[in-house]
Design a protein around this motif. Structure first.
Motif, PDB file in Angstrom:
ATOM      1  N   ASP A 130      -7.221   6.114  -3.086  1.00 54.15           N
ATOM      2  CA  ASP A 130      -7.471   4.766  -3.614  1.00 54.15           C
ATOM      3  C   ASP A 130      -8.064   4.760  -5.019  1.00 54.15           C
ATOM      4  OD1 ASP A 130      -6.468   3.794  -1.271  1.00 54.15           O
ATOM      5  OD2 ASP A 130      -8.377   3.094  -0.475  1.00 54.15           O
ATOM      6  N   ARG A 143       0.858  -1.190   0.000  1.00 49.69           N
ATOM      7  CA  ARG A 143       0.000   0.000   0.000  1.00 49.69           C
ATOM      8  C   ARG A 143       0.889   1.234   0.000  1.00 49.69           C
ATOM      9  NH1 ARG A 143      -4.787   1.970   0.477  1.00 49.69           N
ATOM     10  NH2 ARG A 143      -5.906   0.037   0.791  1.00 49.69           N
ATOM     11  N   ARG A 203      -2.910   0.117  -3.666  1.00 44.24           N
ATOM     12  CA  ARG A 203      -1.830  -0.883  -3.588  1.00 44.24           C
ATOM     13  C   ARG A 203      -1.118  -0.995  -4.938  1.00 44.24           C
ATOM     14  NH1 ARG A 203      -1.969  -3.363   1.112  1.00 44.24           N
ATOM     15  NH2 ARG A 203      -3.913  -3.488   2.262  1.00 44.24           N
TER      16      ARG A 203
END
Length: 155
Positions: A42, A24, A133
């Motif tokens: 994200d 991450r 990620r």
């Protein structure tokens, strides 16, 4: 003996900076060329990193003639490390020119963020992300190859 210890320390610190698939990315916030803040989140799918002027020129060449919003449609952001640029040059010449570009450039003025990403001299590092990620990473040394890779990333 001191040289061997120094070499070992350098190798260990380089390994610590290497990004691993599945890792991450820590969130960060930087200002763009219009002083508008952007926070890595994200939803970002592609992070392009240029650590020097040659890398930034590759991105500029790859995006030449592309419509406004081209990177945003691909959920991509461009991070440029301008920490080595003298402040006077940046404020009088580089930033006014960057403001004319029709894409957002996140500016790392103090080398706080860009050193986290192992982009080499004269290249652009492409980090493919999913939900914050790292999936994959690759380096581009030619504008044409970067342009093709971006074109393949359909919105």
């Amino acid at each position: 003996m001191k040289a061997a210890a120094l070499l070992l320390l350098c190798l260990l610190s380089t390994a610590a900076l290497a990004l691993e698939s599945g890792e991450r990315l820590a969130p960060w916030t930087l200002l763009d060329q219009h002083d508008v803040p952007y926070t890595l989140n994200d939803r970002t799918r592609i992070l392009l990193v240029a650590r020097d002027m040659a890398g930034a020129k590759l991105v500029n060449a790859a995006l030449e003639g592309k419509p406004k919003g081209y990177l945003e449609e691909r959920q991509a952001v461009f991070l440029a490390d301008i920490s080595r640029m003298p402040g006077v040059i940046a404020s009088l010449f580089a930033l006014p020119k960057m403001r004319d570009y029709n894409y957002r450039i996140l500016l790392d003025r103090d080398a706080r963020i860009a050193p986290r990403y192992p982009a080499g001299e004269g290249e652009v590092l492409w980090l493919q992300l999913e939900d914050g990620r790292l999936l994959t990473q690759q380096a581009f040394k030619e504008a044409g190859a970067l342009e093709q890779a971006l074109a393949a990333e359909r919105p």
